[in-house]
Design a protein around this motif. Structure first.
Motif, PDB file in Angstrom:
ATOM      1  N   SER A   1      11.264  23.683  79.995  1.00  0.00           N
ATOM      2  CA  SER A   1       9.851  24.020  79.896  1.00  0.00           C
ATOM      3  C   SER A   1       9.702  25.308  79.099  1.00  0.00           C
ATOM      4  O   SER A   1      10.589  26.168  79.129  1.00  0.00           O
ATOM      5  N   ILE A   2       8.585  25.409  78.387  1.00  0.00           N
ATOM      6  CA  ILE A   2       8.242  26.651  77.685  1.00  0.00           C
ATOM      7  C   ILE A   2       6.782  26.987  77.965  1.00  0.00           C
ATOM      8  O   ILE A   2       5.984  26.115  78.314  1.00  0.00           O
ATOM      9  N   MET A   3       6.462  28.257  77.795  1.00  0.00           N
ATOM     10  CA  MET A   3       5.093  28.753  77.986  1.00  0.00           C
ATOM     11  C   MET A   3       4.956  30.045  77.193  1.00  0.00           C
ATOM     12  O   MET A   3       5.809  30.921  77.286  1.00  0.00           O
ATOM     13  N   GLN A   4       3.893  30.152  76.439  1.00  0.00           N
ATOM     14  CA  GLN A   4       3.606  31.398  75.733  1.00  0.00           C
ATOM     15  C   GLN A   4       2.609  32.208  76.551  1.00  0.00           C
ATOM     16  O   GLN A   4       1.647  31.659  77.099  1.00  0.00           O
TER      17      GLN A   4
ATOM     18  N   GLU B   1       7.034  12.895  71.180  1.00  0.00           N
ATOM     19  CA  GLU B   1       7.381  11.482  71.168  1.00  0.00           C
ATOM     20  C   GLU B   1       7.036  10.770  72.470  1.00  0.00           C
ATOM     21  O   GLU B   1       6.622   9.622  72.454  1.00  0.00           O
ATOM     22  N   ARG B   2       7.202  11.455  73.596  1.00  0.00           N
ATOM     23  CA  ARG B   2       7.119  10.764  74.884  1.00  0.00           C
ATOM     24  C   ARG B   2       5.929  11.162  75.753  1.00  0.00           C
ATOM     25  O   ARG B   2       5.736  10.588  76.821  1.00  0.00           O
TER      26      ARG B   2
ATOM     27  N   LEU C   1       7.195  34.037  73.948  1.00  0.00           N
ATOM     28  CA  LEU C   1       7.542  32.703  74.433  1.00  0.00           C
ATOM     29  C   LEU C   1       8.548  32.813  75.571  1.00  0.00           C
ATOM     30  O   LEU C   1       9.551  33.518  75.462  1.00  0.00           O
ATOM     31  N   TYR C   2       8.248  32.098  76.653  1.00  0.00           N
ATOM     32  CA  TYR C   2       9.095  32.102  77.846  1.00  0.00           C
ATOM     33  C   TYR C   2       9.666  30.717  78.069  1.00  0.00           C
ATOM     34  O   TYR C   2       9.121  29.723  77.576  1.00  0.00           O
ATOM     35  N   LYS C   3      10.742  30.653  78.828  1.00  0.00           N
ATOM     36  CA  LYS C   3      11.427  29.384  79.058  1.00  0.00           C
ATOM     37  C   LYS C   3      11.793  29.246  80.531  1.00  0.00           C
ATOM     38  O   LYS C   3      11.876  30.228  81.261  1.00  0.00           O
ATOM     39  N   VAL C   4      12.026  27.994  80.922  1.00  0.00           N
ATOM     40  CA  VAL C   4      12.616  27.668  82.214  1.00  0.00           C
ATOM     41  C   VAL C   4      13.857  26.850  81.905  1.00  0.00           C
ATOM     42  O   VAL C   4      13.805  25.897  81.117  1.00  0.00           O
TER      43      VAL C   4
ATOM     44  N   PHE D   1       2.476  25.319  76.395  1.00  0.00           N
ATOM     45  CA  PHE D   1       3.046  24.932  77.679  1.00  0.00           C
ATOM     46  C   PHE D   1       3.477  23.474  77.624  1.00  0.00           C
ATOM     47  O   PHE D   1       2.685  22.589  77.316  1.00  0.00           O
ATOM     48  N   CYS D   2       4.726  23.246  77.917  1.00  0.00           N
ATOM     49  CA  CYS D   2       5.205  21.880  78.033  1.00  0.00           C
ATOM     50  C   CYS D   2       6.343  21.811  79.034  1.00  0.00           C
ATOM     51  O   CYS D   2       7.004  22.809  79.312  1.00  0.00           O
ATOM     52  N   VAL D   3       6.515  20.617  79.567  1.00  0.00           N
ATOM     53  CA  VAL D   3       7.620  20.296  80.465  1.00  0.00           C
ATOM     54  C   VAL D   3       8.320  19.091  79.866  1.00  0.00           C
ATOM     55  O   VAL D   3       7.659  18.141  79.416  1.00  0.00           O
ATOM     56  N   SER D   4       9.628  19.112  79.858  1.00  0.00           N
ATOM     57  CA  SER D   4      10.389  17.981  79.342  1.00  0.00           C
ATOM     58  C   SER D   4       9.918  16.691  80.001  1.00  0.00           C
ATOM     59  O   SER D   4       9.738  16.647  81.220  1.00  0.00           O
ATOM     60  N   PRO D   5       9.728  15.626  79.225  1.00  0.00           N
ATOM     61  CA  PRO D   5       9.335  14.350  79.819  1.00  0.00           C
ATOM     62  C   PRO D   5      10.302  13.891  80.911  1.00  0.00           C
ATOM     63  O   PRO D   5       9.897  13.215  81.856  1.00  0.00           O
TER      64      PRO D   5
END
Length: 192
Positions: A86-89, A49-50, A75-78, A121-125
């Motif tokens: 954040s997640i990253m595979q 969305e953002r 799948l990994y997380k922060v 891979f993503c980081v929360s907006p």
């Protein structure tokens, strides 16, 4: 929240707005767990969305894709303040290529024998623009190396200039470009 800033130009009343700064010295990637699927899906929806430059939409990543990542324990997380930000595979390149529509590039670095694939891979907006993405990527590279991989590879949507700039600034090489799923992607790699 507005705070007075000595010696800095601000609004007419002498204030400027500050973003919340994430105070994480060293990022630790932890394996995400199946019980966290709803929270991970909510994070991905927020990114869809953002962060339109991500290219993520209702077709990717789906709940089923994320559930499969969790089931395969790739799948990994922060976590920040008790929340996944954040997640990253991380998985083998050979496994990654089984799921891809396009053929593999021929221009990869031949010195990389056992590469991993980084993905999702993503980081929360809410946490973007604070250096978290760079630190997560650095932690993922350390994790991949500790898992026995000698290189990292991934695809980035050509239109995602912010991400491509980050990867180039970190020393990733752009090995080429591919087209799949009706979009163009840069192919990045780094020897570990």
């Amino acid at each position: 929240m507005a705070e007075p800033q000595a010696g800095k130009a601000g609004a007419a009343n002498g204030t400027v707005k500050r973003k919340k700064t994430i105070m994480l010295q060293k990022i630790e990637l932890e394996k995400a767990e199946s019980r966290e699927l709803d929270e991970i899906c909510a994070l991905c929806t927020l990114v869809k969305e953002r962060t339109p430059s991500s290219g993520w939409n209702e077709h990717y990543p789906t709940r089923a894709i994320l559930a499969a990542d969790l089931a395969s324990q790739t799948l990994y997380k922060v976590v920040q303040d008790g929340k996944i930000v954040s997640i990253m595979q991380i998985r083998s390149w050979a496994e990654f290529m089984k799921d891809e529509e396009a053929d593999d590039l021929q221009d990869w670095n031949p010195e990389i024998i056992n590469p991993c694939a980084l993905g999702r891979f993503c980081v929360s907006p809410d946490c973007q623009g604070q250096g978290l993405g760079r630190r997560v990527m650095m932690a993922a590279l350390e994790k991949a190396k500790s898992m026995g991989y000698d290189g990292a590879r991934f695809h980035t949507l050509v239109s995602n200039g912010i991400a491509s700039h980050l990867y180039e600034s970190m020393g990733f090489r752009t090995a080429g470009k591919i087209a799949e799923y009706g979009m163009e992607f840069y192919c990045h790699e780094m020897k570990l």
